[in-house]
Design a protein around this motif. Structure first.
Motif, PDB file in Angstrom:
ATOM      1  N   SER A   1     129.831 -42.576  71.536  1.00 59.28           N
ATOM      2  CA  SER A   1     130.033 -43.454  72.576  1.00 59.28           C
ATOM      3  C   SER A   1     130.802 -44.584  71.750  1.00 59.28           C
ATOM      4  O   SER A   1     129.966 -45.369  70.943  1.00 59.28           O
TER       5      SER A   1
ATOM      6  N   MET B   1     118.204 -35.755  69.820  1.00 59.82           N
ATOM      7  CA  MET B   1     119.036 -36.824  69.443  1.00 59.82           C
ATOM      8  C   MET B   1     119.102 -36.921  68.099  1.00 59.82           C
ATOM      9  O   MET B   1     118.134 -36.351  67.138  1.00 59.82           O
TER      10      MET B   1
ATOM     11  N   HIS C   1     131.680 -47.462  72.423  1.00 59.73           N
ATOM     12  CA  HIS C   1     131.485 -49.040  72.532  1.00 59.73           C
ATOM     13  C   HIS C   1     130.269 -49.270  71.667  1.00 59.73           C
ATOM     14  O   HIS C   1     129.922 -50.284  71.207  1.00 59.73           O
ATOM     15  N   LYS C   2     129.684 -48.256  70.924  1.00 59.59           N
ATOM     16  CA  LYS C   2     128.628 -48.354  70.004  1.00 59.59           C
ATOM     17  C   LYS C   2     129.240 -48.719  68.661  1.00 59.59           C
ATOM     18  O   LYS C   2     128.308 -49.155  67.671  1.00 59.59           O
TER      19      LYS C   2
ATOM     20  N   ASN D   1     126.098 -36.480  78.322  1.00 61.06           N
ATOM     21  CA  ASN D   1     125.055 -35.760  78.273  1.00 61.06           C
ATOM     22  C   ASN D   1     124.833 -34.874  79.430  1.00 61.06           C
ATOM     23  O   ASN D   1     124.251 -33.933  79.631  1.00 61.06           O
TER      24      ASN D   1
ATOM     25  N   ASN E   1     117.513 -44.875  70.055  1.00 59.21           N
ATOM     26  CA  ASN E   1     118.047 -46.357  70.185  1.00 59.21           C
ATOM     27  C   ASN E   1     117.017 -47.007  70.572  1.00 59.21           C
ATOM     28  O   ASN E   1     117.447 -48.442  70.688  1.00 59.21           O
TER      29      ASN E   1
ATOM     30  N   SER F   1     131.809 -41.794  79.571  1.00 64.92           N
ATOM     31  CA  SER F   1     130.691 -42.480  78.693  1.00 64.92           C
ATOM     32  C   SER F   1     129.820 -41.500  78.079  1.00 64.92           C
ATOM     33  O   SER F   1     130.058 -40.144  78.248  1.00 64.92           O
ATOM     34  N   ALA F   2     128.849 -41.664  77.150  1.00 68.67           N
ATOM     35  CA  ALA F   2     127.998 -40.654  76.613  1.00 68.67           C
ATOM     36  C   ALA F   2     127.179 -40.108  77.536  1.00 68.67           C
ATOM     37  O   ALA F   2     126.756 -39.184  77.789  1.00 68.67           O
ATOM     38  N   THR F   3     126.604 -41.071  78.630  1.00 75.03           N
ATOM     39  CA  THR F   3     125.800 -40.775  79.592  1.00 75.03           C
ATOM     40  C   THR F   3     126.542 -39.534  80.313  1.00 75.03           C
ATOM     41  O   THR F   3     125.732 -38.529  80.762  1.00 75.03           O
TER      42      THR F   3
ATOM     43  N   SER G   1     119.843 -40.429  79.711  1.00 75.01           N
ATOM     44  CA  SER G   1     120.889 -39.595  80.399  1.00 75.01           C
ATOM     45  C   SER G   1     120.740 -37.974  79.984  1.00 75.01           C
ATOM     46  O   SER G   1     121.040 -37.310  80.780  1.00 75.01           O
TER      47      SER G   1
ATOM     48  N   HIS H   1     117.373 -40.380  74.911  1.00 70.24           N
ATOM     49  CA  HIS H   1     117.993 -41.285  75.800  1.00 70.24           C
ATOM     50  C   HIS H   1     117.928 -40.773  77.324  1.00 70.24           C
ATOM     51  O   HIS H   1     118.000 -39.462  77.545  1.00 70.24           O
TER      52      HIS H   1
ATOM     53  N   VAL I   1     124.961 -40.704  69.641  1.00 71.13           N
ATOM     54  CA  VAL I   1     125.562 -41.894  69.923  1.00 71.13           C
ATOM     55  C   VAL I   1     125.098 -43.187  68.769  1.00 71.13           C
ATOM     56  O   VAL I   1     125.868 -43.907  68.390  1.00 71.13           O
ATOM     57  N   GLN I   2     123.832 -43.172  68.467  1.00 71.29           N
ATOM     58  CA  GLN I   2     123.351 -44.084  67.409  1.00 71.29           C
ATOM     59  C   GLN I   2     123.424 -43.431  66.012  1.00 71.29           C
ATOM     60  O   GLN I   2     123.947 -44.209  64.935  1.00 71.29           O
TER      61      GLN I   2
ATOM     62  N   ASP J   1     122.729 -35.876  70.645  1.00 74.58           N
ATOM     63  CA  ASP J   1     123.046 -37.403  71.166  1.00 74.58           C
ATOM     64  C   ASP J   1     123.221 -38.001  70.076  1.00 74.58           C
ATOM     65  O   ASP J   1     122.223 -38.378  69.220  1.00 74.58           O
TER      66      ASP J   1
HETATM   67  N1  PLP Z   1     122.459 -42.032  74.141  1.00 80.59           N
HETATM   68  C1  PLP Z   1     121.922 -43.150  73.356  1.00 80.59           C
HETATM   69  C2  PLP Z   1     121.156 -42.858  72.060  1.00 80.59           C
HETATM   70  C3  PLP Z   1     122.388 -44.387  73.381  1.00 80.59           C
HETATM   71  O1  PLP Z   1     121.973 -45.399  72.745  1.00 80.59           O
HETATM   72  C4  PLP Z   1     123.227 -44.838  74.414  1.00 80.59           C
HETATM   73  C5  PLP Z   1     123.701 -46.102  74.940  1.00 80.59           C
HETATM   74  O2  PLP Z   1     122.843 -46.734  75.220  1.00 80.59           O
HETATM   75  C6  PLP Z   1     123.763 -43.528  75.362  1.00 80.59           C
HETATM   76  C7  PLP Z   1     123.246 -42.346  75.001  1.00 80.59           C
HETATM   77  C8  PLP Z   1     124.579 -43.709  76.564  1.00 80.59           C
HETATM   78  O3  PLP Z   1     125.854 -44.124  76.133  1.00 80.59           O
HETATM   79  P1  PLP Z   1     126.923 -44.657  77.168  1.00 80.59           P
HETATM   80  O4  PLP Z   1     126.757 -46.203  77.157  1.00 80.59           O
HETATM   81  O5  PLP Z   1     128.305 -44.357  76.647  1.00 80.59           O
HETATM   82  O6  PLP Z   1     126.657 -43.862  78.554  1.00 80.59           O
END
Ligand code: PLP
Length: 373
Positions: A194, A142, A196-197, A65, A146, A60-62, A92, A90, A173-174, A171
């Protein structure tokens, strides 16, 4: 998941790819290994990395990080290090920074944002300059938030990092959902996305380490295996990884339309809610970060409102904040909102799972509940 990725995933599951990609002594393992390396090479190409070894798959991105921030401290634990991070990372990233701040030899500074979500680059500059012991420094900022529609000036942050020989972990992810990202051209030290986004499967994170001298130095955080060049041990999620890279390809082809769609949904949602004088956005929308609306309804308790919604799925803060429960997000606090508003801020986000008509319907459902109080 997008229809295309779902189909691709089904076909991948039907292929005989159950071999462990690390089991190079048998044919099933070698087949899985080859498919993963093809996916890694494609990811590197799409993310602007010359060396496919710069791509590390995680769960996961969590996790990614956590790996970067803890791994940076582990790498420099004998010498000491510094971490400078924004107040709206985020959780994480934020909590990883806060935790290494308590470890021996680590200095940490949180960089504030103003009421419009702009990160204070002067404070960042001051901390970057003020490093008499020349400790290795990791800047954690980031790309796009998010919860609030804010894109950080990553280009300026990257320049500042280079000027002061700091490493830049981003980060994205967004950010990747909204913009094409080229890790090396844009001089990131490390970057996380990530799948799944962007309509890929859950359970995969992608960490990019730069091919250049700006690369964030790390020691492994999880140990006990040689997978991912020793940087992230654990059996790889072969099917999830292959489908994730298919989603990344599809994102590159569809991003412009997605951004347009998110903008239309967000605008329809806002203009419908504006029929009520009680509707307030915490910060205005930004074309740099479309698809996120952060708002509150005067005199409405967020949890009560959420409990009355039967069709609309919105949150108080990010899902990982336990948003349905007692805790609420650190982001409205960082914006400097009064306490009674902080607890009642809601976040709506839009994507292919929602049509413009759905966005209007959602806003109407919220208005109806407020009218019938
Ligand atoms: N960083 C950001 C900005 C996010 O929006 C999210 C997910 O909600 C994450 C990290 C965590 O990603 P993951 O769901 O893959 O752990």
């Amino acid at each position: 998941m997008s229809a295309r990725v779902k189909q691709f995933l089904k076909e991948t599951i039907d292929e005989d790819l159950f071999g462990n990609s690390m089991a190079s002594h048998h044919v099933a393992g070698r087949l899985a290994f080859m498919k993963i390396e093809q996916a890694r090479a494609k990811a590197a190409e799409l993310l602007g990395l010359k060396d496919s070894k710069s791509v590390i798959f995680t769960g996961s991105a969590t996790e990614a990080n956590n790996l970067v921030i803890n791994g940076f401290w582990l790498r420099f634990r004998d010498r000491g290090c510094r971490v400078l991070y924004s107040a709206i990372e985020h959780k994480s990233a934020l909590e990883s920074c806060q935790r290494i701040a308590t470890f021996a030899g680590c200095q940490a500074h949180e960089i504030p944002i103003d009421s419009n979500g702009n990160v204070d680059l002067d404070v960042l500059k001051t901390h970057l300059k003020d490093n008499p012991k020349r400790l290795p420094t990791l800047v954690v900022m980031m790309h796009t938030n998010n919860e609030i529609p804010v894109r950080f000036p990553v280009e300026s942050i990257s320049e500042l990092c280079q000027e002061h020989r700091a490493y830049f972990h981003c980060d994205a992810v967004q950010g990747i959902v909204r913009e094409r990202i080229q890790v090396d051209k844009q001089s990131y030290g490390s970057l996380v996305i990530s799948p799944h986004k962007f309509y890929g499967p859950k359970g995969v994170g992608i960490l990019c380490l730069s091919d250049q001298s700006t690369c964030t130095p790390l020691a492994p955080f999880i140990i006990g295996g040689d997978q991912e060049f020793g940087m992230r041990p654990g059996t790889l999620n072969t099917h999830g990884i292959l489908a994730s890279i298919d989603a990344l390809k599809e994102l590159d082809e569809t991003r412009a339309n997605l951004v347009k769609h998110m903008t239309s949904c967000q605008n329809a949602f806002i203009s419908t809610l504006q029929a009520s004088p009680k509707f307030h956005r915490t910060i205005p929308t930004s074309h740099h970060a479309p698809g996120i609306v952060n708002f509150y309804l005067e005199n409405w308790d967020a949890l009560t409102l959420l409990s009355k919604l039967s069709k609309t799925c919105i949150n108080r803060g990010a899902s990982c904040t336990g948003a349905g429960g007692e805790k609420f997000s650190h982001v409205p606090r960082a914006l400097g909102l009064p306490l009674e508003i902080q607890a009642n801020v809601l976040r709506a986000s839009f994507g292919w799972g929602c049509s413009v008509e759905n966005a209007v319907e959602a806003a109407r459902e919220i208005l109806d509940i407020c009218r019938n109080k």
